[in-house]
Write an enzyme that holds these catalytic residues in place. Structure first.
Site, PDB file in Angstrom:
ATOM      1  CG  ASP A  41      -1.901   1.097   1.331  1.00 46.00           C
ATOM      2  OD1 ASP A  41      -1.781   2.139   0.369  1.00 46.00           O
ATOM      3  OD2 ASP A  41      -2.731   1.126   2.237  1.00 46.00           O
ATOM      4  CG  HIS A  70       1.646   3.764  -7.186  1.00 47.39           C
ATOM      5  ND1 HIS A  70       2.884   3.537  -7.592  1.00 47.39           N
ATOM      6  CD2 HIS A  70       1.368   4.656  -6.284  1.00 47.39           C
ATOM      7  CE1 HIS A  70       3.508   4.372  -6.489  1.00 47.39           C
ATOM      8  NE2 HIS A  70       2.622   5.050  -5.804  1.00 47.39           N
ATOM      9  CB  SER A 106      -2.071  13.011 -16.031  1.00 48.65           C
ATOM     10  OG  SER A 106      -3.288  13.516 -16.484  1.00 48.65           O
ATOM     11  CE1 TYR A 142      -4.473  10.896 -11.785  1.00 47.37           C
ATOM     12  CE2 TYR A 142      -5.278  12.860 -13.001  1.00 47.37           C
ATOM     13  CZ  TYR A 142      -4.584  11.538 -12.789  1.00 47.37           C
ATOM     14  OH  TYR A 142      -3.995  11.082 -13.821  1.00 47.37           O
ATOM     15  CE  LYS A 176      -0.901  11.313 -12.255  1.00 48.73           C
ATOM     16  NZ  LYS A 176       0.092   9.834 -12.400  1.00 48.73           N
TER      17      LYS A 176
HETATM   18  P1  NDP Z   1      -5.898   2.140 -12.609  1.00 47.37           P
HETATM   19  O1  NDP Z   1      -7.125   2.709 -11.607  1.00 47.37           O
HETATM   20  O2  NDP Z   1      -6.643   1.545 -13.725  1.00 47.37           O
HETATM   21  O3  NDP Z   1      -4.769   1.576 -11.919  1.00 47.37           O
HETATM   22  C1  NDP Z   1      -4.056   2.125 -10.718  1.00 47.37           C
HETATM   23  C2  NDP Z   1      -3.312   0.986 -10.064  1.00 47.37           C
HETATM   24  O4  NDP Z   1      -2.886   1.382  -8.786  1.00 47.37           O
HETATM   25  C3  NDP Z   1      -3.904  -0.262  -9.865  1.00 47.37           C
HETATM   26  O5  NDP Z   1      -2.974  -1.453 -10.166  1.00 47.37           O
HETATM   27  C4  NDP Z   1      -4.243  -0.327  -8.149  1.00 47.37           C
HETATM   28  O6  NDP Z   1      -4.095  -1.574  -7.789  1.00 47.37           O
HETATM   29  C5  NDP Z   1      -2.891   0.530  -7.690  1.00 47.37           C
HETATM   30  N1  NDP Z   1      -3.161   1.275  -6.501  1.00 47.37           N
HETATM   31  C6  NDP Z   1      -4.359   1.762  -6.128  1.00 47.37           C
HETATM   32  N2  NDP Z   1      -4.346   2.473  -5.078  1.00 47.37           N
HETATM   33  C7  NDP Z   1      -2.761   2.026  -4.505  1.00 47.37           C
HETATM   34  C8  NDP Z   1      -2.053   2.160  -3.327  1.00 47.37           C
HETATM   35  N3  NDP Z   1      -2.741   2.740  -2.170  1.00 47.37           N
HETATM   36  N4  NDP Z   1      -0.976   1.458  -3.131  1.00 47.37           N
HETATM   37  C9  NDP Z   1      -0.578   0.737  -4.242  1.00 47.37           C
HETATM   38  N5  NDP Z   1      -1.174   0.568  -5.326  1.00 47.37           N
HETATM   39  C10 NDP Z   1      -2.476   1.203  -5.604  1.00 47.37           C
HETATM   40  O7  NDP Z   1      -5.149   3.410 -13.297  1.00 47.37           O
HETATM   41  P2  NDP Z   1      -4.930   3.715 -14.769  1.00 47.37           P
HETATM   42  O8  NDP Z   1      -4.326   2.535 -15.269  1.00 47.37           O
HETATM   43  O9  NDP Z   1      -5.884   4.414 -15.459  1.00 47.37           O
HETATM   44  O10 NDP Z   1      -3.430   4.835 -14.689  1.00 47.37           O
HETATM   45  C11 NDP Z   1      -2.524   4.545 -14.599  1.00 47.37           C
HETATM   46  C12 NDP Z   1      -1.362   5.586 -14.481  1.00 47.37           C
HETATM   47  O11 NDP Z   1      -1.913   6.601 -15.793  1.00 47.37           O
HETATM   48  C13 NDP Z   1      -1.634   6.589 -13.480  1.00 47.37           C
HETATM   49  O12 NDP Z   1      -0.347   7.255 -13.041  1.00 47.37           O
HETATM   50  C14 NDP Z   1      -2.484   8.014 -14.126  1.00 47.37           C
HETATM   51  O13 NDP Z   1      -2.415   9.063 -13.484  1.00 47.37           O
HETATM   52  C15 NDP Z   1      -2.109   7.914 -15.552  1.00 47.37           C
HETATM   53  N6  NDP Z   1      -3.072   8.305 -16.496  1.00 47.37           N
HETATM   54  C16 NDP Z   1      -4.203   7.824 -16.619  1.00 47.37           C
HETATM   55  C17 NDP Z   1      -4.855   8.296 -17.515  1.00 47.37           C
HETATM   56  C18 NDP Z   1      -6.460   7.504 -18.007  1.00 47.37           C
HETATM   57  O14 NDP Z   1      -7.235   8.381 -18.543  1.00 47.37           O
HETATM   58  N7  NDP Z   1      -6.364   6.331 -17.567  1.00 47.37           N
HETATM   59  C19 NDP Z   1      -4.949   9.685 -18.198  1.00 47.37           C
HETATM   60  C20 NDP Z   1      -3.616  10.514 -17.687  1.00 47.37           C
HETATM   61  C21 NDP Z   1      -2.620   9.676 -16.797  1.00 47.37           C
HETATM   62  P3  NDP Z   1      -4.928  -2.060  -6.249  1.00 47.37           P
HETATM   63  O15 NDP Z   1      -6.192  -1.521  -6.358  1.00 47.37           O
HETATM   64  O16 NDP Z   1      -4.687  -3.455  -6.494  1.00 47.37           O
HETATM   65  O17 NDP Z   1      -3.788  -1.581  -5.279  1.00 47.37           O
END
Ligand code: NDP
Length: 286
Positions: A86, A114, A164, A177, A181
Site C-alpha cells: 500500500d 500507481h 498526466s 489528483y 501530478k
Molecule cells: P488504474 O486505476 O486502472 O490503476 C491504478 C493502479 O494503482 C492499480 O493497479 C491499483 O491496484 C494501484 N493502486 C491503487 N491504490 C494503491 C495504493 N494505495 N497503493 C498501491 N497501489 C495502488 O489507473 P490507470 O491505469 O488508469 O492509470 C495508470 C497511470 O496512468 C496513473 O499514473 C494515471 O495518473 C496515469 N494516467 C491515466 C489516464 C487515464 O485516462 N487512464 C490519463 C492520464 C494519466 P490495487 O487496487 O490492487 O492497489
C-alpha cells in the site's frame, strides 16, 4: 513568417521522431512496475513480459497480481514476481524497492505508475483526502526513487514516471489528483536537471498521458465529458519505448504534445474551451 513556420515544423518533426529503441535491450532487463494489477500498469507488465524482461509487479491486491504474474510467465517473462503493498505507507514503498532489488539482483527500470482512488467531482473541501493522495501518488514516488537511485546508478538504469495532461494544464473535477501530478512534474523535472548536472548514469522519463480507456478512468468521466479515449495497451507501449530510449519527456496520444505546446498562447480562449468541454449540471454532477 515563413521562417517562423519552418522553425515550428522542424521543431515538431524533431519532437516526433523519437529515438529508435532496441527491443533486444529489454530481454532480461530487471523491471519494477507499480500499480500493475489493472489498467495501464497491467498492460506495461504484459509488454515487458513479451519482451522477455524480469519483472516485479506491485499494487495492493495480491490475488489480482498473482493472476497478472501467471499471464506474464505465459507471455515470455524471464521471471515474474509480485509483492502486495500500500503506497500510502512509506515503509511499504521502501520495502517494494528492496524486495525487487534483492530478488532481481539489481534494477534497470523503475516504472512508477500507481495512483490511489480519488473522486471525480467539484472539490468538496476535503483537505485530508488531498494529503493522503499526495502520499500515495507523489511522496511514494519520491521515496521509491531515493531508495532505487544507488542501484540504478550502477546499472545505467532508468526511472519512468507516468504523469498526466492534468499535471500540465489545470482542469475541473479532479483537483487532488491534478495536484499530485503537478507535484510529480515539478519534482522529477527538477531531478532531471540535478542528475544531468551531477553527470549521473540514471535517466528519467516523464510521460504525459491524455484520456486512456482504463475501466477506472472511463467510470470517472461518465456524464462529465464526451471525448475519445485511447487504448491502454498502446499507451503502455509508448511509455516503454520512451523509457528504453531514455527520452526526457513523452506524450501520448499526439494531442497532449500540442496542448502543452500551445498552453499559454491564448489563456482566455484555452480556459473557455476547457470549461465548455465539460457537462456541469449541479443537480446531476455534484
Ligand atoms: P488504474 O486505476 O486502472 O490503476 C491504478 C493502479 O494503482 C492499480 O493497479 C491499483 O491496484 C494501484 N493502486 C491503487 N491504490 C494503491 C495504493 N494505495 N497503493 C498501491 N497501489 C495502488 O489507473 P490507470 O491505469 O488508469 O492509470 C495508470 C497511470 O496512468 C496513473 O499514473 C494515471 O495518473 C496515469 N494516467 C491515466 C489516464 C487515464 O485516462 N487512464 C490519463 C492520464 C494519466 P490495487 O487496487 O490492487 O492497489
Amino acid at each position: 513568417l515563413l521562417l517562423l513556420g519552418s522553425i515550428c515544423v522542424a521543431f515538431i518533426a524533431v519532437r516526433w521522431s523519437a529515438p529508435s529503441f532496441n527491443k533486444e535491450s529489454l530481454k532480461g532487463a530487471r523491471v519494477l512496475v507499480t500499480g500493475a494489477s489493472t489498467g495501464i500498469g497491467e498492460q506495461l507488465a504484459y509488454h515487458y513480459a513479451r519482451l522477455g524482461a524480469q519483472l516485479v509487479i506491485t499494487a495492493r491486491r495480491g490475488n489480482v497480481l498473482e493472476q497478472v504474474v501467471s499471464k506474464c510467465l505465459e507471455m515470455g517473462a524471464q521471471r515474474a514476481l509480485f509483492i502486495p503493498a500500500d503506497m500510502a505507507s512509506p515503509s511499504d514503498a521502501e520495502s517494494v524497492v528492496q524486495y525487487a532489488t534483492e530478488q532481481l539482483g539489481g534494477l534497470d527500470y523503475l516504472v512508477l505508475n500507481h495512483i490511489g482512488p480519488s473522486p471525480y467531482r467539484m472539490w468538496d473541501g476535503d483537505v485530508e483526502h488531498t494529503r493522503w493522495l499526495l502520499e500515495v501518488n507523489f511522496l511514494s514516488y519520491a521515496q521509491m526513487t531515493q531508495k532505487a537511485l544507488p542501484t540504478l546508478e550502477k546499472s545505467n538504469g532508468s526511472i519512468v514516471v507516468v504523469s498526466s495532461l492534468l499535471g500540465k494544464i489545470c482542469g475541473p473535477f479532479a483537483l487532488p489528483y491534478a495536484t499530485t501530478k503537478f507535484a510529480l512534474n515539478g519534482f522529477f523535472g527538477g531531478l532531471q536537471h540535478e542528475l544531468a548536472m551531477q553527470k549521473s548514469n540514471v535517466s528519467i522519463t516523464i510521460c504525459t498521458l491524455g484520456l486512456i480507456d482504463t475501466d477506472s478512468a472511463m467510470e470517472k468521466i461518465k456524464g462529465y465529458i464526451n471525448m475519445s479515449a485511447y487504448p491502454a495497451h498502446e499507451a503502455a507501449w509508448h511509455i516503454i519505448e520512451a523509457g528504453a530510449s531514455r527520452q526526457s519527456e513523452a506524450f501520448y496520444p499526439w494531442y497532449t504534445f500540442y496542448a502543452c505546446l500551445f498552453r499559454d498562447w491564448f489563456p482566455n480562449l484555452r480556459d473557455q474551451a476547457i470549461q465548455n468541454s465539460y457537462t456541469y449540471n449541479p443537480q446531476v454532477n455534484k
